[in-house]
Motif scaffolding. Structure first.
Motif, mmCIF file in Angstrom:
data_model
loop_
_atom_site.group_PDB
_atom_site.id
_atom_site.type_symbol
_atom_site.label_atom_id
_atom_site.label_comp_id
_atom_site.label_asym_id
_atom_site.label_seq_id
_atom_site.Cartn_x
_atom_site.Cartn_y
_atom_site.Cartn_z
ATOM 1 N N ASN A 95 0.835 -1.191 0.000
ATOM 2 C CA ASN A 95 0.000 0.000 0.000
ATOM 3 C C ASN A 95 0.877 1.251 0.000
ATOM 4 O OD1 ASN A 95 0.676 0.843 2.676
ATOM 5 N ND2 ASN A 95 -0.817 -0.560 3.527
ATOM 6 N N LYS A 96 0.240 2.416 -0.128
ATOM 7 C CA LYS A 96 0.980 3.669 -0.310
ATOM 8 C C LYS A 96 1.944 3.961 0.833
ATOM 9 C CE LYS A 96 0.165 8.543 -1.179
ATOM 10 N NZ LYS A 96 0.904 9.291 -1.747
ATOM 11 N N VAL A 97 1.531 3.784 2.072
ATOM 12 C CA VAL A 97 2.396 4.057 3.213
ATOM 13 C C VAL A 97 3.615 3.145 3.182
ATOM 14 C CG1 VAL A 97 2.525 3.986 5.740
ATOM 15 C CG2 VAL A 97 0.511 4.937 4.634
ATOM 16 N N GLU A 98 3.411 1.885 2.883
ATOM 17 C CA GLU A 98 4.522 0.933 2.792
ATOM 18 C C GLU A 98 5.419 1.256 1.596
ATOM 19 O OE1 GLU A 98 5.329 -1.432 5.143
ATOM 20 O OE2 GLU A 98 3.749 -0.342 6.175
ATOM 21 N N HIS A 99 4.807 1.667 0.502
ATOM 22 C CA HIS A 99 5.576 2.023 -0.689
ATOM 23 C C HIS A 99 6.511 3.200 -0.394
ATOM 24 C CE1 HIS A 99 6.420 2.105 -4.978
ATOM 25 N NE2 HIS A 99 6.298 3.416 -4.925
ATOM 26 N N VAL A 100 6.008 4.207 0.307
ATOM 27 C CA VAL A 100 6.830 5.366 0.674
ATOM 28 C C VAL A 100 8.006 4.919 1.539
ATOM 29 C CG1 VAL A 100 6.846 7.494 2.060
ATOM 30 C CG2 VAL A 100 4.998 7.084 0.423
ATOM 31 N N ALA A 101 7.745 4.067 2.527
ATOM 32 C CA ALA A 101 8.814 3.594 3.409
ATOM 33 C C ALA A 101 9.830 2.751 2.647
ATOM 34 C CB ALA A 101 8.221 2.805 4.572
ATOM 35 N N ASN A 102 9.370 1.929 1.714
ATOM 36 C CA ASN A 102 10.289 1.138 0.898
ATOM 37 C C ASN A 102 11.162 2.038 0.028
ATOM 38 O OD1 ASN A 102 9.486 -1.396 1.828
ATOM 39 N ND2 ASN A 102 7.891 -1.598 0.282
ATOM 40 N N ARG A 103 10.555 3.031 -0.593
ATOM 41 C CA ARG A 103 11.322 3.982 -1.424
ATOM 42 C C ARG A 103 12.333 4.735 -0.586
ATOM 43 N NH1 ARG A 103 9.363 8.230 -4.503
ATOM 44 N NH2 ARG A 103 11.513 8.356 -5.119
ATOM 45 N N PHE A 104 11.911 5.167 0.603
ATOM 46 C CA PHE A 104 12.823 5.878 1.492
ATOM 47 C C PHE A 104 14.035 5.003 1.811
ATOM 48 C CE2 PHE A 104 14.572 7.110 5.536
ATOM 49 C CZ PHE A 104 14.591 8.495 5.486
ATOM 50 N N ALA A 105 13.799 3.753 2.172
ATOM 51 C CA ALA A 105 14.886 2.837 2.522
ATOM 52 C C ALA A 105 15.846 2.655 1.349
ATOM 53 C CB ALA A 105 14.324 1.494 2.972
ATOM 54 N N VAL A 106 15.303 2.439 0.161
ATOM 55 C CA VAL A 106 16.141 2.236 -1.023
ATOM 56 C C VAL A 106 16.942 3.497 -1.332
ATOM 57 C CG1 VAL A 106 16.098 1.839 -3.524
ATOM 58 C CG2 VAL A 106 14.698 0.426 -2.001
ATOM 59 N N GLU A 107 16.288 4.648 -1.316
ATOM 60 C CA GLU A 107 16.976 5.898 -1.636
ATOM 61 C C GLU A 107 18.023 6.258 -0.582
ATOM 62 O OE1 GLU A 107 16.979 7.584 -4.384
ATOM 63 O OE2 GLU A 107 15.293 6.635 -5.368
ATOM 64 N N LEU A 108 17.775 5.920 0.679
ATOM 65 C CA LEU A 108 18.761 6.193 1.722
ATOM 66 C C LEU A 108 19.982 5.285 1.574
ATOM 67 C CD1 LEU A 108 19.638 7.633 4.346
ATOM 68 C CD2 LEU A 108 18.441 5.816 5.597
ATOM 69 N N LEU A 109 19.738 4.002 1.442
ATOM 70 C CA LEU A 109 20.843 3.051 1.388
ATOM 71 C C LEU A 109 21.577 3.055 0.052
ATOM 72 C CD1 LEU A 109 19.158 0.125 3.336
ATOM 73 C CD2 LEU A 109 20.863 1.758 4.185
ATOM 74 N N LEU A 110 20.882 3.423 -1.005
ATOM 75 C CA LEU A 110 21.490 3.524 -2.334
ATOM 76 C C LEU A 110 21.466 4.978 -2.803
ATOM 77 C CD1 LEU A 110 19.947 0.354 -4.037
ATOM 78 C CD2 LEU A 110 22.210 0.605 -2.977
ATOM 79 N N ASN A 111 21.856 5.872 -1.915
ATOM 80 C CA ASN A 111 21.817 7.295 -2.251
ATOM 81 C C ASN A 111 22.828 7.611 -3.354
ATOM 82 O OD1 ASN A 111 24.401 8.411 -0.840
ATOM 83 N ND2 ASN A 111 23.383 7.177 0.749
ATOM 84 N N ASP A 112 22.604 8.711 -4.033
ATOM 85 C CA ASP A 112 23.406 9.067 -5.202
ATOM 86 C C ASP A 112 24.895 9.202 -4.882
ATOM 87 O OD1 ASP A 112 21.092 9.042 -6.707
ATOM 88 O OD2 ASP A 112 20.776 11.207 -6.572
#
Length: 142
Positions: A95-112
């Protein structure tokens, strides 16, 4: 775009992309215990925020991802108490809340910055090093 901006600000302000260090800096308490099948959970009680991590079932190599995911809840959807991950049944179609948290985790750990500092390695290799499950890599820069 909002998530990427938030992460750039966090990394710049606190000089780290470590989700545990960021949680501590943001006064979010990380507690370990037996969650009975969930790898992690976020809880807000009154004005205090908590990241709960199952210390019995969470694989060592996924600790950063679980913490980053729950940190995403704490910082992006702070008023939604959520449950996450039944053992290994992670879904990209959450769901949307979980999707946001998943994106946050990916973007944090695989930051530019992390990726640009490791140009000689593939995104999949970097994800594995950081504990990002393969099925979530596609969320990078979504």
């Amino acid at each position: 775009m909002e998530i990427e901006r938030k992460i750039r600000q966090l990394i710049h302000q606190y000089k780290t992309d470590n989700p545990f260090a960021l949680a501590e800096a943001k006064n979010i308490h990380v507690i370990y215990g037996d969650l009975g099948g969930k790898l992690g959970n976020y809880l807000k009680y009154k004005r205090s925020k908590f990241i709960l991590i199952d210390d019995k079932r969470t694989p060592q190599d996924m600790l950063n991802f679980v913490c980053a995911h729950e940190l995403g809840h704490a910082l992006c959807t702070p008023d939604d108490n959520t449950q996450w991950l039944k053992t290994y049944t992670m879904s990209i179609n959450a769901n949307k809340v979980e999707h946001v948290a998943n994106r946050f985790a990916v973007e944090l750990l695989l930051n530019d910055e992390y990726i640009s500092n490791n140009k000689d390695r593939s995104l999949y290799d970097l994800a594995k090093c950081r504990g990002v499950p393969e099925q979530f890599i596609q969320l990078k820069n979504e």
